[in-house]
Scaffold this active site. Sequence first.
Site, PDB file in Angstrom:
ATOM      1  N   LYS A  22     -10.710  12.418  24.362  1.00 49.52           N
ATOM      2  CA  LYS A  22     -12.158  12.431  24.084  1.00 49.52           C
ATOM      3  C   LYS A  22     -12.680  11.011  23.949  1.00 49.52           C
ATOM      4  O   LYS A  22     -13.689  10.642  24.540  1.00 49.52           O
ATOM      5  CB  LYS A  22     -12.432  13.204  22.780  1.00 49.52           C
ATOM      6  CG  LYS A  22     -13.817  12.951  22.206  1.00 49.52           C
ATOM      7  CD  LYS A  22     -14.054  13.689  20.910  1.00 49.52           C
ATOM      8  CE  LYS A  22     -13.579  13.016  19.654  1.00 49.52           C
ATOM      9  NZ  LYS A  22     -14.485  12.023  19.052  1.00 49.52           N
ATOM     10  N   ASN A  23     -11.975  10.203  23.145  1.00 43.87           N
ATOM     11  CA  ASN A  23     -12.507   8.875  22.832  1.00 43.87           C
ATOM     12  C   ASN A  23     -12.361   7.868  23.974  1.00 43.87           C
ATOM     13  O   ASN A  23     -12.940   6.786  23.926  1.00 43.87           O
ATOM     14  CB  ASN A  23     -11.873   8.342  21.543  1.00 43.87           C
ATOM     15  CG  ASN A  23     -12.377   9.122  20.331  1.00 43.87           C
ATOM     16  OD1 ASN A  23     -13.330   9.900  20.438  1.00 43.87           O
ATOM     17  ND2 ASN A  23     -11.734   8.942  19.190  1.00 43.87           N
ATOM     18  N   CYS A 115     -23.536   9.398   8.659  1.00 44.98           N
ATOM     19  CA  CYS A 115     -22.402  10.111   9.225  1.00 44.98           C
ATOM     20  C   CYS A 115     -21.539  10.606   8.078  1.00 44.98           C
ATOM     21  O   CYS A 115     -21.362   9.907   7.080  1.00 44.98           O
ATOM     22  CB  CYS A 115     -21.598   9.173  10.109  1.00 44.98           C
ATOM     23  SG  CYS A 115     -20.065   9.879  10.699  1.00 44.98           S
ATOM     24  N   ARG A 120     -21.614   4.137   8.925  1.00 46.65           N
ATOM     25  CA  ARG A 120     -21.085   3.653  10.208  1.00 46.65           C
ATOM     26  C   ARG A 120     -22.105   2.738  10.867  1.00 46.65           C
ATOM     27  O   ARG A 120     -22.825   3.133  11.783  1.00 46.65           O
ATOM     28  CB  ARG A 120     -20.702   4.827  11.103  1.00 46.65           C
ATOM     29  CG  ARG A 120     -19.556   5.601  10.508  1.00 46.65           C
ATOM     30  CD  ARG A 120     -19.107   6.727  11.370  1.00 46.65           C
ATOM     31  NE  ARG A 120     -18.450   6.286  12.588  1.00 46.65           N
ATOM     32  CZ  ARG A 120     -17.991   7.121  13.508  1.00 46.65           C
ATOM     33  NH1 ARG A 120     -18.134   8.411  13.349  1.00 46.65           N
ATOM     34  NH2 ARG A 120     -17.395   6.670  14.591  1.00 46.65           N
ATOM     35  N   ASP A 313      -7.844   8.556  12.440  1.00 49.37           N
ATOM     36  CA  ASP A 313      -8.103   9.898  12.979  1.00 49.37           C
ATOM     37  C   ASP A 313      -6.941  10.874  12.757  1.00 49.37           C
ATOM     38  O   ASP A 313      -7.046  12.052  13.117  1.00 49.37           O
ATOM     39  CB  ASP A 313      -8.435   9.811  14.483  1.00 49.37           C
ATOM     40  CG  ASP A 313      -9.768   9.131  14.729  1.00 49.37           C
ATOM     41  OD1 ASP A 313     -10.567   9.018  13.785  1.00 49.37           O
ATOM     42  OD2 ASP A 313     -10.011   8.698  15.875  1.00 49.37           O
ATOM     43  N   ARG A 405     -15.874  19.890  18.814  1.00 48.27           N
ATOM     44  CA  ARG A 405     -16.330  18.574  19.293  1.00 48.27           C
ATOM     45  C   ARG A 405     -15.172  17.773  19.855  1.00 48.27           C
ATOM     46  O   ARG A 405     -15.364  16.918  20.710  1.00 48.27           O
ATOM     47  CB  ARG A 405     -16.925  17.748  18.138  1.00 48.27           C
ATOM     48  CG  ARG A 405     -18.164  18.330  17.542  1.00 48.27           C
ATOM     49  CD  ARG A 405     -18.755  17.358  16.581  1.00 48.27           C
ATOM     50  NE  ARG A 405     -19.329  16.258  17.349  1.00 48.27           N
ATOM     51  CZ  ARG A 405     -20.450  15.643  17.031  1.00 48.27           C
ATOM     52  NH1 ARG A 405     -21.107  15.997  15.959  1.00 48.27           N
ATOM     53  NH2 ARG A 405     -20.903  14.659  17.769  1.00 48.27           N
TER      54      ARG A 405
HETATM   55  N1  EPU Z   1     -18.031  -1.158  11.754  1.00 49.63           N
HETATM   56  C1  EPU Z   1     -18.942  -2.039  11.250  1.00 49.63           C
HETATM   57  N2  EPU Z   1     -19.925  -2.484  12.100  1.00 49.63           N
HETATM   58  C2  EPU Z   1     -20.025  -2.081  13.390  1.00 49.63           C
HETATM   59  C3  EPU Z   1     -19.078  -1.170  13.892  1.00 49.63           C
HETATM   60  C4  EPU Z   1     -18.088  -0.719  13.045  1.00 49.63           C
HETATM   61  O1  EPU Z   1     -18.891  -2.439  10.094  1.00 49.63           O
HETATM   62  O2  EPU Z   1     -20.938  -2.542  14.106  1.00 49.63           O
HETATM   63  C5  EPU Z   1     -16.953  -0.667  10.874  1.00 49.63           C
HETATM   64  C6  EPU Z   1     -16.964   0.848  10.696  1.00 49.63           C
HETATM   65  O3  EPU Z   1     -17.867   1.245   9.686  1.00 49.63           O
HETATM   66  C7  EPU Z   1     -15.522   1.120  10.353  1.00 49.63           C
HETATM   67  C8  EPU Z   1     -14.771   0.105  11.215  1.00 49.63           C
HETATM   68  O4  EPU Z   1     -15.726  -0.920  11.524  1.00 49.63           O
HETATM   69  O5  EPU Z   1     -15.288   0.816   8.994  1.00 49.63           O
HETATM   70  C9  EPU Z   1     -14.195   0.655  12.498  1.00 49.63           C
HETATM   71  O6  EPU Z   1     -15.157   1.458  13.174  1.00 49.63           O
HETATM   72  P1  EPU Z   1     -15.227   1.529  14.743  1.00 49.63           P
HETATM   73  O7  EPU Z   1     -16.440   0.838  15.219  1.00 49.63           O
HETATM   74  O8  EPU Z   1     -13.927   1.108  15.332  1.00 49.63           O
HETATM   75  O9  EPU Z   1     -15.446   3.085  14.982  1.00 49.63           O
HETATM   76  P2  EPU Z   1     -16.111   3.700  16.287  1.00 49.63           P
HETATM   77  O10 EPU Z   1     -15.801   2.828  17.433  1.00 49.63           O
HETATM   78  O11 EPU Z   1     -17.514   4.045  16.011  1.00 49.63           O
HETATM   79  C10 EPU Z   1     -14.069   5.091  17.116  1.00 49.63           C
HETATM   80  C11 EPU Z   1     -13.742   6.542  17.292  1.00 49.63           C
HETATM   81  C12 EPU Z   1     -13.549   7.208  15.939  1.00 49.63           C
HETATM   82  C13 EPU Z   1     -12.428   6.469  15.199  1.00 49.63           C
HETATM   83  C14 EPU Z   1     -12.780   4.982  15.072  1.00 49.63           C
HETATM   84  C15 EPU Z   1     -11.682   4.147  14.433  1.00 49.63           C
HETATM   85  C16 EPU Z   1     -14.887   7.155  19.344  1.00 49.63           C
HETATM   86  C17 EPU Z   1     -15.940   7.961  19.999  1.00 49.63           C
HETATM   87  N3  EPU Z   1     -14.826   7.220  18.016  1.00 49.63           N
HETATM   88  O12 EPU Z   1     -15.313   5.060  16.405  1.00 49.63           O
HETATM   89  O13 EPU Z   1     -13.139   8.526  16.206  1.00 49.63           O
HETATM   90  O14 EPU Z   1     -12.260   7.019  13.913  1.00 49.63           O
HETATM   91  O15 EPU Z   1     -13.029   4.439  16.392  1.00 49.63           O
HETATM   92  O16 EPU Z   1     -10.512   4.260  15.145  1.00 49.63           O
HETATM   93  O17 EPU Z   1     -14.105   6.492  19.998  1.00 49.63           O
HETATM   94  C18 EPU Z   1     -12.862  10.821  15.818  1.00 49.63           C
HETATM   95  O18 EPU Z   1     -12.449  10.941  16.987  1.00 49.63           O
HETATM   96  O19 EPU Z   1     -12.739  11.741  14.967  1.00 49.63           O
HETATM   97  C19 EPU Z   1     -13.497   9.566  15.404  1.00 49.63           C
HETATM   98  C20 EPU Z   1     -14.285   9.476  14.343  1.00 49.63           C
END
Ligand code: EPU
Length: 426
Positions: A22-23, A115, A120, A313, A405
């Site tokens: 998915k991701n 969220c 996030r 995850d 999802r």
């Molecule tokens: N963060 C910030 N600022 C930003 C972006 C992120 O402070 O601009 C923080 C977040 O709050 C968090 C950390 O950085 O504490 C890491 O977040 P990240 O940005 O890596 O998360 P994401 O890219 O939004 C993806 C996956 C998530 C998974 C996370 C961490 C997808 C669609 N989602 O989210 O997947 O938990 O990376 O590995 O790829 C899931 O599949 O259940 C899921 C939530």
Amino acid sequence: MDKFIIRGGAVLDGTVQVSGSKNSSLPILAATLLTREPCVIRRVPDLSDTNYMTQILAQLGAAVERASGTVEIRAEKVKHVAPYELVRKMRASICVLGPLFGRLGKCTISVPGGCVIGDRPIDIHLRGLQELGATIETKAGDMHIKRGRARSGNAAHGGREINMRGKHGPTVLGTGNLMMAAVLTKGTTVIEGAAAEPEVEDLADFLAKMGARIEGAGSRRIIIQGVKELHGAEHTVIPDRIEAGTFLVAGALAGRKVTLKKANHHHLAAVISKLRESGFEIDATAREITVHGRPSWKGGTITTEPYPGFPTDMQAQFCALYALAEGVSAVTEMIFPERFMHLPELKRMGASVTREGATAIITGVPSLSAAPVMASDLRASAALVLAALRAEGSTEINRVYHIDRGYEHIDEKLTQLGAAIERVQV
Ligand code: EPU
């Protein structure tokens, strides 16, 4: 709104095929906006999230055709405004930001709301785009992003260096967004503190097939040479490591011998190592992973970390496993410190858990008992399904749209392994 009724105690045995990630699929589908030529993406899982993404692409003007796992997209002309009604349904829709900026030099998209797994923010995505020359104005809940002049960067490393490190580590979708914006931005962009998750590498592989010049994806430093345009490409997404990890825990908790086909064990090293520490025997070959269940197992200590560390995850699923383990376990969540929605529901099933800040202390109990429980987010819901497989009695899990999802046909796959799980339309 469907619910699951799971009768605990059935012994899982057999083989199940892992779906595409998915991701990986979400940013890769978004990346097809970078070219006017047709793209074909294979092994896209049939999930509500991938459906939202294809709907967003269609709304942005792309022609999208989907037949089972194959999605064909042709984004001959693209609009720059991402529709709020669709964007608000899925946080990952933020990954159209990079491609729209890269291709059109402008993008309007709503600021993502709250969220359930915690705050996030997207500040690092925006900081990265600003370093690429973007100006950002927020009005009435929408961000209006426009290309300005990109910094040319310092000569020492031949390009502009953008630091993506955040206080909780690197950002996965932020790294993806910046890669997608930089591939069509003139000059060299060096991303420091990049996320090294396999999904980032998969996206880079797809972008390279489209003609992008990217080096270092899968490490903390990614170097991108901007090109004038990209062309169409075909790609097969990698196996879903979190779905695979979840089925490994199912096999460990409630299985005799469960084999995952089309899995990549390299992406699951941290998860497999923790299962082995608990006493489970795991065989891993190039395309298959087998877990052998056992009547009892040991608890452990887990701290979630960016890849290749233990994935956030998989944290909830291990809480379910440790709820029935021998001894006391400690699970610390370092990526999303509030991601513990599953704990109160596991307690309803008899788990013994206390929380100290971002750490859950779990004292193993000999058995869990069925109870009506509520799915809250994707991985928390998966944890409840796992606990229910081993609980005494029939557990009713409400709001399973959260599970739909991210897990392709999870009820069918578990049934195939021998679980007693029923989907009921409410
Ligand atoms: N963060 C910030 N600022 C930003 C972006 C992120 O402070 O601009 C923080 C977040 O709050 C968090 C950390 O950085 O504490 C890491 O977040 P990240 O940005 O890596 O998360 P994401 O890219 O939004 C993806 C996956 C998530 C998974 C996370 C961490 C997808 C669609 N989602 O989210 O997947 O938990 O990376 O590995 O790829 C899931 O599949 O259940 C899921 C939530």
